[in-house]
Design a protein around this motif. Structure first.
Motif, mmCIF file in Angstrom:
data_model
loop_
_atom_site.group_PDB
_atom_site.id
_atom_site.type_symbol
_atom_site.label_atom_id
_atom_site.label_comp_id
_atom_site.label_asym_id
_atom_site.label_seq_id
_atom_site.Cartn_x
_atom_site.Cartn_y
_atom_site.Cartn_z
ATOM 1 N N MET A 1 0.728 -1.321 -0.102
ATOM 2 C CA MET A 1 -0.219 0.057 0.001
ATOM 3 C C MET A 1 0.961 1.378 0.024
ATOM 4 S SD MET A 1 -3.095 0.187 2.304
ATOM 5 C CE MET A 1 -4.604 1.109 1.717
ATOM 6 N N GLN A 86 -17.328 -6.520 9.030
ATOM 7 C CA GLN A 86 -15.702 -6.951 8.858
ATOM 8 C C GLN A 86 -15.290 -7.746 10.270
ATOM 9 O OE1 GLN A 86 -13.254 -3.725 8.024
ATOM 10 N NE2 GLN A 86 -11.678 -4.974 8.742
ATOM 11 N N VAL A 87 -14.558 -8.988 9.937
ATOM 12 C CA VAL A 87 -13.785 -9.293 11.040
ATOM 13 C C VAL A 87 -12.757 -8.082 11.635
ATOM 14 C CG1 VAL A 87 -12.224 -11.085 11.883
ATOM 15 C CG2 VAL A 87 -14.080 -11.486 10.054
ATOM 16 N N VAL A 88 -13.090 -7.584 12.881
ATOM 17 C CA VAL A 88 -12.194 -6.570 13.669
ATOM 18 C C VAL A 88 -10.993 -7.211 14.479
ATOM 19 C CG1 VAL A 88 -13.549 -4.892 13.040
ATOM 20 C CG2 VAL A 88 -14.236 -6.053 15.286
ATOM 21 N N VAL A 159 -2.564 -2.850 8.570
ATOM 22 C CA VAL A 159 -3.524 -2.634 7.454
ATOM 23 C C VAL A 159 -3.238 -1.308 6.688
ATOM 24 C CG1 VAL A 159 -5.814 -2.023 6.540
ATOM 25 C CG2 VAL A 159 -5.381 -3.860 8.180
ATOM 26 N N CYS A 160 -2.581 -0.458 7.261
ATOM 27 C CA CYS A 160 -2.346 1.032 6.811
ATOM 28 C C CYS A 160 -0.728 0.940 6.284
ATOM 29 C CB CYS A 160 -2.306 2.011 7.816
ATOM 30 S SG CYS A 160 -4.013 2.674 8.303
ATOM 31 N N LEU A 162 1.486 -1.789 5.777
ATOM 32 C CA LEU A 162 2.074 -3.321 5.002
ATOM 33 C C LEU A 162 1.562 -3.447 3.624
ATOM 34 C CD1 LEU A 162 2.773 -5.506 8.036
ATOM 35 C CD2 LEU A 162 4.269 -4.165 7.029
ATOM 36 N N ARG A 167 1.299 -8.262 4.867
ATOM 37 C CA ARG A 167 0.123 -8.163 5.782
ATOM 38 C C ARG A 167 -0.523 -9.639 5.980
ATOM 39 N NH1 ARG A 167 -2.425 -3.788 2.775
ATOM 40 N NH2 ARG A 167 -4.734 -4.470 2.639
ATOM 41 N N ASN A 200 -11.096 -10.027 4.469
ATOM 42 C CA ASN A 200 -11.989 -9.164 5.059
ATOM 43 C C ASN A 200 -11.258 -8.387 6.212
ATOM 44 O OD1 ASN A 200 -14.261 -8.726 7.536
ATOM 45 N ND2 ASN A 200 -15.339 -8.283 5.499
ATOM 46 N N TYR A 201 -10.872 -9.228 7.023
ATOM 47 C CA TYR A 201 -10.037 -8.876 8.217
ATOM 48 C C TYR A 201 -9.023 -8.108 7.845
ATOM 49 C CZ TYR A 201 -7.203 -9.595 12.721
ATOM 50 O OH TYR A 201 -6.988 -9.440 13.641
ATOM 51 N N LEU A 202 -8.120 -8.522 6.729
ATOM 52 C CA LEU A 202 -6.974 -7.739 6.493
ATOM 53 C C LEU A 202 -6.934 -6.758 5.396
ATOM 54 C CD1 LEU A 202 -4.354 -10.878 6.276
ATOM 55 C CD2 LEU A 202 -4.890 -9.319 8.054
ATOM 56 N N GLY A 203 -8.259 -6.326 4.944
ATOM 57 C CA GLY A 203 -8.489 -5.392 4.131
ATOM 58 C C GLY A 203 -8.151 -5.854 2.584
ATOM 59 N N MET A 204 -8.379 -6.758 1.968
ATOM 60 C CA MET A 204 -7.871 -7.224 0.665
ATOM 61 C C MET A 204 -8.914 -8.386 0.295
ATOM 62 S SD MET A 204 -4.503 -9.589 1.400
ATOM 63 C CE MET A 204 -3.919 -8.216 2.684
ATOM 64 N N THR A 205 -8.895 -8.524 -1.167
ATOM 65 C CA THR A 205 -10.038 -9.504 -1.674
ATOM 66 C C THR A 205 -9.296 -11.128 -1.348
ATOM 67 O OG1 THR A 205 -8.512 -9.622 -3.691
ATOM 68 C CG2 THR A 205 -10.673 -8.228 -3.608
#
Lengths: 256, 256
Positions: A1, A86-88, A159-160, A162, A167, A200-205
DNA sequence: CGTTCGATTGAGGAAGATCAATTAATGTGG
DNA sequence: CCACATTAATTGATCTTCCTCAATCGAACG
């Protein structure tokens, strides 16, 4: 990212650092056991067996209980007002669940079991009452809340800052270290999440998760067991740490 | 990121919803004032004036104090073991600082003032002692920790599930609503962060932040004051909410 | 009044999303 | 136990978003 992805074999770690880390986890494991004993003694919580897929509490449900996980594994699923979910967070043995409900008087997420496990159920009021008598218990409670705050921020940082592969590597590292801290086998992990959930947890597909896992496997940082790709074997957790680091500090260009 | 970016004008909100939201914030503002009064009465905290740029505590520093912000504005900067650093939270009047230090006995981040302000300083032990006498105070403390957990997770969701423009919009909405909850003017915001800092917080580059702000301004969701681009005027916070929603639920294709 | 720092904007490129096809695992009823 | 249906995972091709690099502009400040 934000940072360039660096696909390189990871640097090794010294034996000293390795054993220091192992020792740290061992004491952490003892602490978790002690904390569980304290809770059990002081609160005599009601025990509840949950099976995979069962929900402990749901977003919007009236708050009243806190929970401590004695065994098993939970995921927390947050829902936003506009319908995203989302899984948080992930919860392991010794972790508390339900803190999110204290502020507004209702839980803010769904707590879903990912495996068979035993949960200890306690009325929040009862916990407070016990804490009034036993300062040690209050300390334990606050430490758990504080740890949760710290962990959530680490997630945010991951998430921000890596790239996708790092990630995923960091996620596996976190999972492995969570097991290690609890005295469980760390080289073999059974991911109880689909690629879609991990993504979903890691912010990617889910495709990116799959590709990242394949790349990590190609670099020998992980390997899949013969039966199924749900189980991940991690030959060396520290190698994952080094891989994440190398993704952050890109290509030192033979500097020393 | 995960979702397609939808660049559209936002749908309006009903007057009822608008005033309900306003009322909610008004009561929240009263609650904050009450909580501050309770803390002041029960703890007689030491007051400390901080100026922009000053550090209240630093990552690694031995934990001992909790802080409550009476005025001003703070940012929390987390640092990871591999050297990344990131803004992970913003703190406004009535917010507590220092919870992250309880778990490990040392603070996990830097708390940096972004403005002149007054901080109340309390020994953690003293807070615990006071809580033992006054259950209401303990409740307040737990609510603050719980709120922090919830907020951190909302941040994570924003970063994971919103495209850049919506993320910036959601950031402005959060800031505006934070002010509104404290009874402060919400239409005019002085961003005390550089584009680089905002980007760091939101997981994007400063250029993307700049472009997103420009696009939001072009869509009249925000406007810049004549002097400087540090001040943002938000004509209608709810329009920002709608914009975020429209980015999540993409193009209903004239459904009704 | 020049220097510096922050913000804006453009052009090009890369990481990752999307779409799509295939394969592997899991489950179901006969 | 097998044939079939279903869901999860992988992999490839293409497209989009956002990052990177670079130049310009504006504001603050000594």
């Amino acid at each position: 990212m934000l940072n360039p992805a660096v696909s390189q074999a990871a640097a090794p770690m010294t034996a000293a650092a390795r054993s220091a880390r192992a020792a740290e986890f061992q004491t952490a494991g003892q602490e978790i056991a002690e904390v569980l004993r304290l809770i059990q003694e002081q609160l005599q919580p009601q025990r509840r067996i949950v099976r995979a897929g069962e929900t402990l509490y749901q977003a919007g449900e009236r708050f009243g209980n806190l929970y401590v996980l004695n065994s098993g594994l939970f995921k927390l699923i947050n829902l936003s007002s506009d319908g995203r979910e989302q899984v948080v967070a992930l919860k392991f043995r010794g972790d508390w669940l339900g803190f999110d409900g204290i502020a507004a008087g209702q839980y803010a997420c769904d707590a879903v079991a990912m495996d068979t496990g035993e949960v200890w159920v306690m009325r929040y009021d009862a916990v407070l009452a016990a804490c009034a008598l036993r300062p040690a218990l209050l300390r334990v409670l606050h430490e758990a809340m504080s740890r949760e705050i710290g962990r959530d921020r680490d997630s945010l940082m991951s998430v921000c800052s890596l790239p996708a592969d790092a990630r995923v590597a960091d996620f596996l590292r976190y999972w492995a270290e969570s097991l290690a801290k609890r005295g469980l086998r760390t080289d073999q992990i059974t991911l109880r999440m689909t690629r879609a959930e991990i993504g979903n947890y890691l912010g990617m597909t889910l495709e990116t998760v799959s590709r990242s896992l394949s790349r990590l496997a190609r670099q020998q940082l992980i390997c899949f067991t013969e039966k199924g790709r749900r189980d991940v074997h991690i030959p060396d957790v520290m190698a994952l740490v080094s891989f994440v680091q190398s993704a952050v500090a890109p290509a030192p260009a033979t500097l020393q």
